[in-house]
Enzyme design. Structure first.
Site, PDB file in Angstrom:
ATOM      1  N   ASP A 307       0.792  -1.224   0.000  1.00  0.00           N
ATOM      2  CA  ASP A 307       0.000   0.000   0.000  1.00  0.00           C
ATOM      3  C   ASP A 307       0.828   1.279   0.000  1.00  0.00           C
ATOM      4  OD1 ASP A 307      -2.473  -1.278  -0.049  1.00  0.00           O
ATOM      5  OD2 ASP A 307      -2.474  -1.576   2.107  1.00  0.00           O
ATOM      6  N   TYR A 391     -10.062  -0.595   3.258  1.00  0.00           N
ATOM      7  CA  TYR A 391      -9.460  -0.477   4.588  1.00  0.00           C
ATOM      8  C   TYR A 391      -9.171   0.977   4.935  1.00  0.00           C
ATOM      9  CZ  TYR A 391      -8.470  -5.048   6.696  1.00  0.00           C
ATOM     10  OH  TYR A 391      -8.576  -6.245   7.351  1.00  0.00           O
ATOM     11  N   HIS A 444      -1.315  -8.312   7.729  1.00  0.00           N
ATOM     12  CA  HIS A 444      -0.851  -6.964   7.405  1.00  0.00           C
ATOM     13  C   HIS A 444       0.557  -6.820   7.970  1.00  0.00           C
ATOM     14  CE1 HIS A 444      -5.054  -5.340   6.656  1.00  0.00           C
ATOM     15  NE2 HIS A 444      -5.324  -6.400   7.413  1.00  0.00           N
TER      16      HIS A 444
END
Length: 672
Positions: A307, A391, A444
């Site tokens: 990300d 998210y 994550h």
């Protein structure tokens, strides 16, 4: 209450101003051919080199003001990286970066969605599922990765992998994440903005292709519980001082910055001790993320978003609001970024600064005399929030009155979901969140780059962990102090074992909470009154190992997740743990590549890379919105001070100007 100072350039590390962004791009386009239909991916500060910055801090010349610009020449399928001198109004470096795909731009997200929605084959796939109005659809462009791109698609093209969801109706502002169009995948050439391939595996059930329920979480959709007001009041204002991007609070000194890739960046972190600001860290940021999914299902197994490097998490930040994202007295900084046309784009209130009460700082109650001393703990919060598709990530950097700091991530938002057939239970590889709605298992990983500089360095790194002492006579004593009579007769002895980590390979490490493992950064040249080297220790909190196979595409492309700790000697080109251009990269770049050299890290300008892992096995309580999941890592001083830096924090009655209770104790307010 909130405030914001005028943005005035006062330091070489301050982010580019809106005027500088526009000027830098104009200089580039006037002096170099970047091609038609080009996208300006980013215009941001080219930070001064450390020696140049140090010379400036010592009274030397102001470093040259420079901008780094990344452009995608879509017509020629080239990625261009340029350095522009704003002082000389000249392009000083101009390079076509062979084979590199820069991060995806927001403008590409929007154009990709419209391109997919205009595609006939995609529309037909919706009709076969009973959807007559394709305008209900929303398309999320995922990064394409590398391994799961169809073999008949040229991987050298700039790609996005489109996933489709359905809103309740065309006019509704509601999101469609409760209704995934599972089985439908669309691959788009972003340079030509053209659909290359529609892959349709079919719905999980022909008769019931979609989960039956929508999402209900907005203010008008929910009947609220009763709550009384909770107000944070600071009638005399905050305890911090802000001058442009310079921040001071309770001994802490730092500079607040921003990049489009990392979001919040903190520079020159130090702590004032006896009138002197002692250095702790030169630069700190979240330098990369990886979110691998563990499902075997072909509709989910390709997911592994980076990300930071693939999406520019700073570009996805939101404007923060008083009373919603923060409480009390606020200060905000705007984030200056750019559009695809190279124009400045200012996100107001991107960074929030505020203070929080955080329970007890320290307390001592003497049962013999009845004397008691209590101090409340207050912390400073510097934060930003990024909405990355479904998210939402909240990044909080906490600074405490005992000279410790904490880096915290809060995960919230909406799970990435897929549909399953009626009666199907994906238990293990996913969990049911609602009828026919699967939340696939995933992890994550956040990698924090911490450019350490304890007491102006150079620094050395140690691993510290509990070591039991052997119990039998004649067995070797690791401390070298015991004899047969005093070795460990009670079998309870243990000590803190310190191991110097001398090279990059030595430093690659995992947490070991069962043995209390942490890592200590020291400056051997600076000692306290006890003769101990000044230092800070990195204290891990909750964490997990990467569950993927060592030879997986995930591990190749985001190899930093292999270890919780890495350490490298500082190099100005080593900024991102998965490499400078991770989008569509096959893997191997970044930390795994650099540390092959096994360079010395003893008495060096030391950079720590800490990987914070989160395991997410979903549950119905995560739906429709995930209550925040909180994970953090802490840094604490060790032998940095002569005694506790928190002793001088005043008691609450002195802060509030209240009378001291007769017995010395804090008393609760009466409701009478």
């Amino acid at each position: 209450m909130s405030g914001k100072d005028p943005e005035v350039l006062s330091h070489p590390l301050d982010p580019l101003s809106p005027e500088e962004v526009g000027t830098a791009y104009s200089i580039l386009t006037s002096q170099e051919d970047i091609g038609e239909d080009s996208l300006c991916i980013k215009v941001e500060l080219k930070e001064p080199l450390k020696d140049t910055l140090q010379a400036y801090e010592n009274g030397g010349d102001i470093p040259e003001r420079r901008a780094r610009i990344v452009v995608r020449n879509s017509a020629d399928r080239k990625t261009i990286e340029a350095i522009v001198s704003l002082d000389r109004e000249a392009v000083t470096e101009f390079e076509h970066v062979e084979g590199a795909q820069p991060s995806l731009a927001i403008e590409e997200f929007l154009a990709c969605e419209e391109t997919v929605k205009a595609n006939t084959e995609w529309r037909e796939a919706l009709r076969e599922r009973g959807v007559e109005n394709p305008d209900r659809a929303m398309v999320d462009p995922w990064s394409a990765g590398h391994e799961f791109i169809p073999e008949d698609i040229d991987r050298s093209k700039r790609l996005a992998h489109g996933l489709t969801f359905l809103r309740p109706d065309e006019e509704s502002g509601d999101e469609g994440y409760a209704t995934p169009v599972t089985g439908l995948h669309t691959f788009v050439d972003l340079d030509r903005m053209k659909v290359l391939k529609v892959v349709d595996y079919g719905p999980p059930d022909e008769d019931e292709p979609f989960p039956p329920e929508t999402m209900q979480y907005r203010e008008d959709d929910v009947e609220f519980r009763d709550m009384t007001a909770y107000n944070v009041d600071q009638p005399q204002g905050p305890s911090w001082t802000v001058d442009g991007h310079k921040l001071e609070w309770q001994g802490w000194h730092m500079r607040v910055g921003w990049t489009q890739r990392e979001g919040l960046v903190l520079y020159e972190i130090g702590y004032e001790d006896d009138g002197e600001v002692r250095t702790i860290m030169d630069r700190a940021s979240c330098a990369e993320m990886a979110v691998p999914y563990g499902s075997q299902n072909r509709n989910d197994r390709f997911k592994n978003a980076l990300d930071v490097g693939e999406y520019n998490i700073g570009r996805l930040a939101k404007s923060l609001t008083n009373g919603c994202d923060c409480l009390g007295h606020m200060h905000y900084w705007d984030a200056v970024m750019n559009t695809a046309e190279g124009e400045p784009n200012v996100l107001e209130n991107a960074i929030c600064l505020h203070e929080e009460d955080n329970g007890t700082l320290w307390e001592r109650s003497d049962w013999r005399t009845g004397n008691a001393e209590v101090r409340r703990r207050r912390r400073l919060v510097v934060s930003f929030v990024a909405a990355v598709g479904n998210y939402d990530y909240i990044f909080n950097w906490y600074f405490y009155q005992d000279a410790s700091m904490e880096i915290e991530v809060r995960l919230t938002g909406i799970n990435s979901v897929s549909a399953v057939a009626p009666g199907e239970d994906p238990q293990g590889y996913g969990e049911l969140l609602a009828p026919q709605l699967n939340g696939p298992i995933h992890q994550h990983f956040f990698n924090f780059r911490l450019d350490m500089n304890v007491d102006d360095g150079p620094n050395t790194l140690y691993r510290v962990e509990n070591q039991p002492v052997s119990t039998g006579p004649g067995e070797p004593d690791p401390m070298g102090k015991a004899d047969d009579r005093t070795h460990n007769p009670g079998r309870q002895a243990f000590y803190a074992k310190r191991t110097k980590l001398e090279s990059e390979q030595d430093a690659q490490d995992l947490i070991d909470p069962l043995n209390g493992r942490y890592w200590q950064i020291t400056n051997p040249a600076e000692t306290n009154r006890l003769g101990k080297p000044a230092g800070y220790r990195l204290m891990p909190g909750n964490n997990v190992k990467a569950a993927v196979q060592p030879d997986s595409s995930v591990m190749k492309r985001s190899g930093f997740i292999k270890n919780h700790l890495w350490a490298t000697p500082y190099h100005p080109d080593e900024q991102f743990p998965a490499g400078k251009y991770p989008n569509q990269h096959p893997g191997g770049a970044g930390l795994p590549d650099w540390t092959e050299a096994d360079r010395s890290i003893e008495k060096e300008d030391l950079v720590l890379w800490y990987t914070l892992g989160v395991n997410h096995i979903t549950r119905p309580e995560d739906w429709p919105i995930l209550p925040v999941q909180v994970y953090s890592v802490k840094l604490q001083p060790v032998n940095f001070f002569e005694d506790s830096p928190a002793i001088d924090v005043p008691p609450q009655h002195a802060i509030d100007d209240q009378d001291v209770p007769s017995d010395g104790h804090c008393e609760a307010d009466s409701d009478d």
